[in-house]
Scaffold this motif. Structure first.
Motif, PDB file in Angstrom:
ATOM      1  N   TYR A 159      -3.973   3.800  -0.169  1.00 28.54           N
ATOM      2  CA  TYR A 159      -4.388   3.109  -1.395  1.00 28.54           C
ATOM      3  C   TYR A 159      -3.691   1.751  -1.469  1.00 28.54           C
ATOM      4  N   SER A 178      -5.892  -4.627  -4.681  1.00 26.48           N
ATOM      5  CA  SER A 178      -7.351  -4.667  -4.606  1.00 26.48           C
ATOM      6  C   SER A 178      -7.977  -3.406  -5.180  1.00 26.48           C
ATOM      7  N   HIS A 207       0.829  -1.207   0.000  1.00 27.67           N
ATOM      8  CA  HIS A 207       0.000   0.000   0.000  1.00 27.67           C
ATOM      9  C   HIS A 207       0.868   1.263   0.000  1.00 27.67           C
ATOM     10  N   TRP A 209      -8.409  -0.660  -3.493  1.00 22.85           N
ATOM     11  CA  TRP A 209      -9.170   0.010  -2.442  1.00 22.85           C
ATOM     12  C   TRP A 209      -8.454   1.274  -1.969  1.00 22.85           C
ATOM     13  N   SER A 252      -8.939   4.578   0.853  1.00 23.53           N
ATOM     14  CA  SER A 252      -9.669   4.964   2.050  1.00 23.53           C
ATOM     15  C   SER A 252      -9.001   6.166   2.700  1.00 23.53           C
ATOM     16  N   ASP A 298     -14.460   6.624   0.170  1.00 21.34           N
ATOM     17  CA  ASP A 298     -13.831   5.307   0.072  1.00 21.34           C
ATOM     18  C   ASP A 298     -14.389   4.577  -1.134  1.00 21.34           C
ATOM     19  N   GLY A 299     -13.517   3.835  -1.802  1.00 22.92           N
ATOM     20  CA  GLY A 299     -13.992   3.079  -2.953  1.00 22.92           C
ATOM     21  C   GLY A 299     -12.884   2.280  -3.587  1.00 22.92           C
ATOM     22  N   ARG A 300     -13.238   1.642  -4.690  1.00 23.43           N
ATOM     23  CA  ARG A 300     -12.319   0.745  -5.370  1.00 23.43           C
ATOM     24  C   ARG A 300     -11.987   1.297  -6.747  1.00 23.43           C
TER      25      ARG A 300
END
Length: 80
Positions: free
Chosen positions: A50, A54, A38, A56, A58, A64-66
């Motif tokens: 980040y 994945s 990350h 993802w 936050s 938050d999201g992908r």
């Protein structure tokens, strides 16, 4: 929880990490912390994390999201 396909993750994660770092730095943000899975940077005074494998993202200052594209859209829209 462990990944089901660790070889795939080992292959893709470094590439995705490099791409994410380049894209975020191109927007003018400085990567504050980098681990093997990350990255973290400051956005509006808050830390954003980040996870490139994945996708993802936050943090307090973002939704938050992908997905890297979704993260970049948030950073571009609020940067303008």
């Amino acid at each position: 929880m462990a990944r089901l396909d660790k070889k795939r993750q080992e292959n893709l994660e470094p590439k995705r990490l490099t791409k994410a770092i380049n894209e975020i730095e191109n927007l003018g943000y400085v990567i504050e912390a980098k681990c093997e899975n990350h990255i973290q940077f400051l956005y509006k005074g808050c830390t954003v994390t980040y996870f490139p494998y994945s996708g993802w993202a936050s943090g307090r200052s973002i939704n938050d999201g992908r997905g890297l594209k979704n993260l970049l859209k948030q950073l571009e829209n609020k940067n303008a």
